[in-house]
Design a protein around this motif. Sequence first.
Motif, PDB file in Angstrom:
ATOM      1  N   PRO A 257     140.963 -38.148  78.494  1.00  0.00           N
ATOM      2  CA  PRO A 257     141.624 -39.249  79.204  1.00  0.00           C
ATOM      3  C   PRO A 257     142.212 -38.764  80.518  1.00  0.00           C
ATOM      4  CG  PRO A 257     142.254 -39.208  76.889  1.00  0.00           C
ATOM      5  CD  PRO A 257     141.484 -37.949  77.140  1.00  0.00           C
ATOM      6  N   TYR A 258     142.325 -39.674  81.462  1.00  0.00           N
ATOM      7  CA  TYR A 258     142.835 -39.284  82.768  1.00  0.00           C
ATOM      8  C   TYR A 258     144.296 -38.887  82.683  1.00  0.00           C
ATOM      9  CZ  TYR A 258     138.690 -40.481  85.360  1.00  0.00           C
ATOM     10  OH  TYR A 258     137.421 -40.475  85.867  1.00  0.00           O
ATOM     11  N   PRO A 259     144.695 -37.852  83.423  1.00  0.00           N
ATOM     12  CA  PRO A 259     146.112 -37.484  83.457  1.00  0.00           C
ATOM     13  C   PRO A 259     146.897 -38.512  84.248  1.00  0.00           C
ATOM     14  CG  PRO A 259     144.873 -36.189  85.041  1.00  0.00           C
ATOM     15  CD  PRO A 259     143.860 -36.985  84.274  1.00  0.00           C
ATOM     16  N   PRO A 260     148.209 -38.518  84.107  1.00  0.00           N
ATOM     17  CA  PRO A 260     149.024 -39.421  84.926  1.00  0.00           C
ATOM     18  C   PRO A 260     148.954 -39.005  86.385  1.00  0.00           C
ATOM     19  CG  PRO A 260     150.411 -37.862  83.742  1.00  0.00           C
ATOM     20  CD  PRO A 260     149.017 -37.679  83.227  1.00  0.00           C
ATOM     21  N   PRO A 261     149.337 -39.897  87.313  1.00  0.00           N
ATOM     22  CA  PRO A 261     149.350 -39.525  88.732  1.00  0.00           C
ATOM     23  C   PRO A 261     150.148 -38.255  88.980  1.00  0.00           C
ATOM     24  CG  PRO A 261     149.669 -41.883  88.483  1.00  0.00           C
ATOM     25  CD  PRO A 261     149.710 -41.301  87.098  1.00  0.00           C
ATOM     26  N   ALA A 262     149.719 -37.510  89.992  1.00  0.00           N
ATOM     27  CA  ALA A 262     150.313 -36.213  90.294  1.00  0.00           C
ATOM     28  C   ALA A 262     151.734 -36.349  90.817  1.00  0.00           C
ATOM     29  CB  ALA A 262     149.448 -35.488  91.328  1.00  0.00           C
ATOM     30  N   GLU A 263     152.495 -35.288  90.654  1.00  0.00           N
ATOM     31  CA  GLU A 263     153.814 -35.225  91.274  1.00  0.00           C
ATOM     32  C   GLU A 263     153.660 -35.206  92.787  1.00  0.00           C
ATOM     33  OE1 GLU A 263     157.009 -35.244  90.038  1.00  0.00           O
ATOM     34  OE2 GLU A 263     155.952 -35.909  88.229  1.00  0.00           O
ATOM     35  N   PRO A 264     154.522 -35.904  93.524  1.00  0.00           N
ATOM     36  CA  PRO A 264     154.390 -35.936  94.985  1.00  0.00           C
ATOM     37  C   PRO A 264     154.528 -34.553  95.602  1.00  0.00           C
ATOM     38  CG  PRO A 264     155.859 -37.676  94.219  1.00  0.00           C
ATOM     39  CD  PRO A 264     155.599 -36.783  93.042  1.00  0.00           C
ATOM     40  N   ARG A 265     153.714 -34.300  96.604  1.00  0.00           N
ATOM     41  CA  ARG A 265     153.789 -33.053  97.366  1.00  0.00           C
ATOM     42  C   ARG A 265     154.767 -33.228  98.522  1.00  0.00           C
ATOM     43  NH1 ARG A 265     149.712 -29.480  95.865  1.00  0.00           N
ATOM     44  NH2 ARG A 265     150.413 -28.182  97.590  1.00  0.00           N
ATOM     45  N   PRO A 266     155.258 -32.118  99.092  1.00  0.00           N
ATOM     46  CA  PRO A 266     156.194 -32.223 100.223  1.00  0.00           C
ATOM     47  C   PRO A 266     155.530 -32.864 101.440  1.00  0.00           C
ATOM     48  CG  PRO A 266     156.201 -30.008  99.270  1.00  0.00           C
ATOM     49  CD  PRO A 266     155.045 -30.722  98.661  1.00  0.00           C
ATOM     50  N   LEU A 267     156.312 -33.613 102.192  1.00  0.00           N
ATOM     51  CA  LEU A 267     155.814 -34.173 103.432  1.00  0.00           C
ATOM     52  C   LEU A 267     155.562 -33.067 104.449  1.00  0.00           C
ATOM     53  CD1 LEU A 267     158.165 -37.284 103.861  1.00  0.00           C
ATOM     54  CD2 LEU A 267     155.790 -37.268 103.069  1.00  0.00           C
ATOM     55  N   ALA A 268     154.532 -33.253 105.269  1.00  0.00           N
ATOM     56  CA  ALA A 268     154.212 -32.352 106.381  1.00  0.00           C
ATOM     57  C   ALA A 268     153.967 -30.919 105.924  1.00  0.00           C
ATOM     58  CB  ALA A 268     155.319 -32.392 107.436  1.00  0.00           C
ATOM     59  N   GLU A 269     153.531 -30.744 104.691  1.00  0.00           N
ATOM     60  CA  GLU A 269     153.233 -29.413 104.158  1.00  0.00           C
ATOM     61  C   GLU A 269     152.010 -28.833 104.859  1.00  0.00           C
ATOM     62  OE1 GLU A 269     152.328 -27.528  99.713  1.00  0.00           O
ATOM     63  OE2 GLU A 269     151.938 -29.639 100.140  1.00  0.00           O
ATOM     64  N   ARG A 270     152.088 -27.565 105.245  1.00  0.00           N
ATOM     65  CA  ARG A 270     150.944 -26.883 105.845  1.00  0.00           C
ATOM     66  C   ARG A 270     150.027 -26.386 104.737  1.00  0.00           C
ATOM     67  NH1 ARG A 270     150.477 -26.637 111.683  1.00  0.00           N
ATOM     68  NH2 ARG A 270     152.457 -27.491 112.437  1.00  0.00           N
ATOM     69  N   ARG A 271     148.748 -26.718 104.837  1.00  0.00           N
ATOM     70  CA  ARG A 271     147.788 -26.408 103.784  1.00  0.00           C
ATOM     71  C   ARG A 271     146.609 -25.629 104.362  1.00  0.00           C
ATOM     72  NH1 ARG A 271     148.183 -30.740  99.943  1.00  0.00           N
ATOM     73  NH2 ARG A 271     146.919 -29.438  98.552  1.00  0.00           N
ATOM     74  N   VAL A 272     145.897 -24.937 103.480  1.00  0.00           N
ATOM     75  CA  VAL A 272     144.640 -24.267 103.825  1.00  0.00           C
ATOM     76  C   VAL A 272     143.537 -24.932 103.029  1.00  0.00           C
ATOM     77  CG1 VAL A 272     143.341 -22.108 103.764  1.00  0.00           C
ATOM     78  CG2 VAL A 272     145.776 -22.092 104.361  1.00  0.00           C
ATOM     79  N   TRP A 273     142.436 -25.293 103.701  1.00  0.00           N
ATOM     80  CA  TRP A 273     141.361 -26.040 103.068  1.00  0.00           C
ATOM     81  C   TRP A 273     140.029 -25.329 103.252  1.00  0.00           C
ATOM     82  CZ3 TRP A 273     143.350 -29.647 100.147  1.00  0.00           C
ATOM     83  CH2 TRP A 273     144.547 -30.260 100.518  1.00  0.00           C
ATOM     84  N   PRO A 274     139.035 -25.683 102.436  1.00  0.00           N
ATOM     85  CA  PRO A 274     137.690 -25.146 102.682  1.00  0.00           C
ATOM     86  C   PRO A 274     137.180 -25.598 104.042  1.00  0.00           C
ATOM     87  CG  PRO A 274     137.827 -26.277 100.551  1.00  0.00           C
ATOM     88  CD  PRO A 274     139.086 -26.589 101.273  1.00  0.00           C
ATOM     89  N   ARG A 275     136.218 -24.855 104.558  1.00  0.00           N
ATOM     90  CA  ARG A 275     135.652 -25.224 105.861  1.00  0.00           C
ATOM     91  C   ARG A 275     134.860 -26.526 105.777  1.00  0.00           C
ATOM     92  NH1 ARG A 275     134.262 -23.851 110.830  1.00  0.00           N
ATOM     93  NH2 ARG A 275     132.137 -24.216 111.578  1.00  0.00           N
ATOM     94  N   THR A 276     134.300 -26.836 104.637  1.00  0.00           N
ATOM     95  CA  THR A 276     133.474 -28.029 104.500  1.00  0.00           C
ATOM     96  C   THR A 276     133.747 -28.716 103.168  1.00  0.00           C
ATOM     97  OG1 THR A 276     131.209 -28.898 104.407  1.00  0.00           O
ATOM     98  CG2 THR A 276     131.560 -26.677 103.566  1.00  0.00           C
ATOM     99  N   PHE A 277     133.545 -30.031 103.154  1.00  0.00           N
ATOM    100  CA  PHE A 277     133.679 -30.831 101.938  1.00  0.00           C
ATOM    101  C   PHE A 277     132.338 -31.457 101.557  1.00  0.00           C
ATOM    102  CE2 PHE A 277     137.934 -30.595 103.682  1.00  0.00           C
ATOM    103  CZ  PHE A 277     138.721 -30.354 102.561  1.00  0.00           C
ATOM    104  N   HIS A 278     131.256 -30.797 101.901  1.00  0.00           N
ATOM    105  CA  HIS A 278     129.934 -31.310 101.547  1.00  0.00           C
ATOM    106  C   HIS A 278     129.770 -31.507 100.041  1.00  0.00           C
ATOM    107  CE1 HIS A 278     128.376 -30.536 105.661  1.00  0.00           C
ATOM    108  NE2 HIS A 278     127.408 -31.358 105.303  1.00  0.00           N
ATOM    109  N   ASP A 279     130.476 -30.683  99.257  1.00  0.00           N
ATOM    110  CA  ASP A 279     130.336 -30.792  97.806  1.00  0.00           C
ATOM    111  C   ASP A 279     130.956 -32.071  97.251  1.00  0.00           C
ATOM    112  OD1 ASP A 279     132.893 -29.804  98.493  1.00  0.00           O
ATOM    113  OD2 ASP A 279     133.159 -28.938  96.508  1.00  0.00           O
ATOM    114  N   ARG A 280     131.689 -32.819  98.053  1.00  0.00           N
ATOM    115  CA  ARG A 280     132.279 -34.074  97.605  1.00  0.00           C
ATOM    116  C   ARG A 280     131.357 -35.276  97.840  1.00  0.00           C
ATOM    117  NH1 ARG A 280     137.798 -33.402  97.133  1.00  0.00           N
ATOM    118  NH2 ARG A 280     138.258 -31.176  97.027  1.00  0.00           N
ATOM    119  N   LEU A 281     130.266 -35.099  98.556  1.00  0.00           N
ATOM    120  CA  LEU A 281     129.351 -36.208  98.789  1.00  0.00           C
ATOM    121  C   LEU A 281     128.792 -36.712  97.463  1.00  0.00           C
ATOM    122  CD1 LEU A 281     127.362 -34.767 101.831  1.00  0.00           C
ATOM    123  CD2 LEU A 281     128.972 -36.684 101.910  1.00  0.00           C
ATOM    124  N   THR A 282     128.714 -38.032  97.309  1.00  0.00           N
ATOM    125  CA  THR A 282     128.109 -38.597  96.114  1.00  0.00           C
ATOM    126  C   THR A 282     126.664 -39.017  96.360  1.00  0.00           C
ATOM    127  OG1 THR A 282     129.224 -40.662  96.706  1.00  0.00           O
ATOM    128  CG2 THR A 282     130.219 -39.318  94.982  1.00  0.00           C
TER     129      THR A 282
END
Length: 353
Positions: free
Chosen positions: A28-53
């Motif tokens: 079953p799906y988990p409940p919605p996530a706890e809110p993250r801090p506003l304006a948080e600096r994040r590091v992401w992958p270079r590409t999100f091609h793997d999210r294409l459906t």
Amino acid sequence: MTQQSESTASTTTREAGDAALPSPLAPPYPPPAEPRPLAERRVWPRTFHDRLTAPLPGLRAMARFAREGAVRPGPEGLADIPRLPYAPGPLPRVDARTVAVTWAGHASWVLRIGGLTVLTDPVWSRRILGTPARITPVGVPWEALPRVDAVVISHNHYDHLDAPTLRRLPRDTPVFVPAGLARWFHRRQFTCVTELDWWEAAELDGVRFDFVPSHHWSKRTLTDTCHSLWGGWVLTDQDGQRLYFAGDTGYGHWFSRIGRRYPGIDLALLPIGAYDPRWWLSDVHCDPEEAVRAAQDLGASRMAPMHWATFVLSAEPVLEPLTRVRAAWEKAGLPRENLWDMPVGASRVLSGD
């Protein structure tokens, strides 16, 4: 940037990627996530091609598209431009318990929720890159807007991320964007930019902003295809009143998953235009019948169509999305009063004391 933020980003990316693989044995799906801090600096992958459906068009599809050239309606399809629904009016009076929506055109809405004024994909420009000028004026004059408390962006295509419009905002306006898009705003001196992955959330003055998946893609230049994420937004106030803004999306499995994780959506803002030819656009743009199915998958009480009657982006006649969505709604046996097929510039109040 801390090592912790790098670890969190990579973990979230794996979880979101895993969610894209449907399984009959999924828990079953988990409940919605706890809110993250506003304006948080994040590091992401270079590409999100793997999210294409669905795969992006290849050379064969591009060649067919160039050969057929069906990118605009013919003269008969454009003849109804003067009949497009346009009825600007004053913004409704609201309080912190009232939810109200005003359609400014295309995917741009003025949302009043939890005492906040939130703009979605604000495009107040008359023209966007590579597209003829708007066929209906903006439904809300910029000068008529109250103070904008927040902006949500669904993805970086030019008809959803408009630099001239955003330059009108104070640079400390809170902006909520998909993963990988904060840099674009930082270069333009915005100081409170919160970027989120799918299924993540942040909170502003008691209103939750949850970023959810969509069937789409991102690209703004020749070299940045899928370098930032795409998605929709679920906004929830302290009374549990809930709006869903789909952004730009094709039809698919995400709608039922969103509805299960965020039950009780009071109003779904769903795209119904820019769908013809289907062989070219079905993976990334709902047609009107699919939008009605999406509203049902979401379990939404009401649906407001958008992403039509503003820019000519594809080949269907300009009034066809409205006639087809009305017919699909009736065929589905849904209450007519719950289809908020609003003119550009019109407002509806969802609830309030």
